[in-house]
Design an enzyme around this catalytic site. Structure first.
Site: not given
Length: 409
Positions: A239, A280
């Site tokens: 999730g 990221h």
């Protein structure tokens, strides 16, 4: 060469003295680890640690035959007392070679952090590379790379002992240069409390193509051992903010030249999205190459270094945009068929992929039912896509609260 690992833990040992963390609480009994020290053929001791004589005795070895004691890293705290009969401990200057009376040849390998690595060649021709905690070979090359950038022509090491979990990029460098090959036995040492002991430790080592052994284990360099082979295709589900992307990246950080396929693209004027993308990028190894695309089939068909796809949920968003699948009428007139065809093409590409692949996707359907038809459609199609891709992967993980649960292995 016969190696006995007198210890396999961090210089502080495991559990760390006074540390209340969960990993240290579990590192008791057979899971405890002394500071890493290696006895080579009973004649060469790499790193002198407290209790080395007792550790050797427990493993069935005496240190009476040791002819050379070499240190690999600065030792904090009071000096370790030299057991009676052992020669004085020292370090070999970087790049220098040392011939031991036992017939072993030792070359000091420069590191990118404080410490010295040692390349050991035994009388039988076996080759070992031992790296200090937190250390990786200095520069972009490896111990086998010459000053001009070319390799020395030596075969891969028979065995590598390194801080695999603390410095996975060191292993990536060695693989890139050919110093670590498919048959190299990679053993993780200097193990710390960052990784819980037991099955989680085994899983993380296997993902890097390495293994962990208990203190006192004796191994033979060059002897056949079933080297852990990372799965060729892995799907990581989870999730939002579950840690799924971090888990996927960690599975490939010990391999060089990874291609990172980012399916999110750019969003003009969305500062928050740009910040997410930047975070990221910052945590990926510098040697990875990023490709921003949703055209995944050609990438899956290519040979080459590992491919990381993050993520399938954003790929599906793009596919639904192209098919006009958000509109009920377009969906009914053929949009559903166009989307299903494209999803099936992607699943087939995963099936026939010739390179190692790790794919990331959101796990949906466990929460609130979306209020709109298009939202429910996206949920349903992502569930179908995850199912189709999982069927083509040898390994499937579900990440919950940062914990990876193996669904298929």
């Amino acid at each position: 060469m016969e190696l006995t690992l007198l210890g396999t833990g961090t210089p502080e040992g495991l559990p760390r003295p006074g540390c209340p963390c969960a990993a240290c609480a579990l590192s008791v009994g057979p899971r405890s680890r002394a500071a890493t020290a290696v006895l080579v053929d009973g004649a060469l001791l790499l790193d002198l640690t407290p209790g080395a004589v007792l550790a050797g005795a427990r493993a069935g070895h005496s240190l009476a035959g040791v002819r050379q004691v070499l240190l690999t890293h600065p030792h904090d705290g009071p000096p370790v007392e030299l057991p009676p009969g052992l020669p004085a401990a020292g370090r070999v200057p970087d790049g220098r070679e040392l011939a031991v009376i036992s017939g072993h040849r030792v070359r000091a390998v420069p590191m990118d952090a404080p410490g010295t690595g040692y390349e050991v060649t035994g009388p039988d021709g076996g080759r070992l590379l031992y790296l200090p905690p937190g250390g990786a070979p200095a520069g972009q090359g490896s111990p086998r790379t010459g000053s001009g950038g070319g390799t020395t022509g030596q075969r891969p090491y028979d065995m590598v002992l390194a801080d695999v979990l603390g410095r996975p990029e060191a292993l990536a460098r060695l693989r890139a240069s050919g110093a670590v090959g498919p048959a190299t036995d990679v053993i993780a040492v200097h193990l710390d409390h960052d990784t819980p002991p037991g099955r989680e430790l085994e899983r993380r080592c296997a993902a890097a193509g390495a293994r962990a052994v208990a203190d006192g284990t004796t191994v033979i360099a060059g002897e056949y051992h079933a080297v852990p082979v990372p799965p060729r295709r892995t799907l990581v589900l989870g999730g939002a903010r579950s840690g799924k992307s971090f888990e996927a990246e960690r599975r490939l950080e010990a391999f060089p030249g990874v291609v990172y396929a980012a399916t999110g693209g750019t969003r003009d004027g969305d500062a928050e999205w740009a910040h997410r993308v930047g975070l990221h990028r910052e945590r990926r190894p510098a040697t990875w190459r990023t490709v921003e695309t949703c055209d995944l089939v050609p990438l899956l068909a290519e040979t080459g270094p590992p491919l990381l796809v993050d993520c399938l949920a954003l790929w599906l968003t793009d596919a639904m945009d192209r098919a006009g699948a958000w509109d009920d009428e377009v969906w009914a007139r053929g949009g559903h068929q166009q989307l299903h065809d494209r999803s099936a093409e992607l699943a087939r590409a995963v099936r026939t992929a010739r390179r190692p692949v790790v794919l990331v996707s959101n796990e949906v359907g466990s929460g609130i039912v979306p209020a709109t038809a298009s939202g429910r459609r996206f949920r349903d199609e992502l569930g179908r896509l995850n199912t189709a891709v999982a069927a083509e992967c040898e390994h499937v993980l579900l990440v919950v609260a940062g914990q990876a649960l193996v669904l298929k292995d």
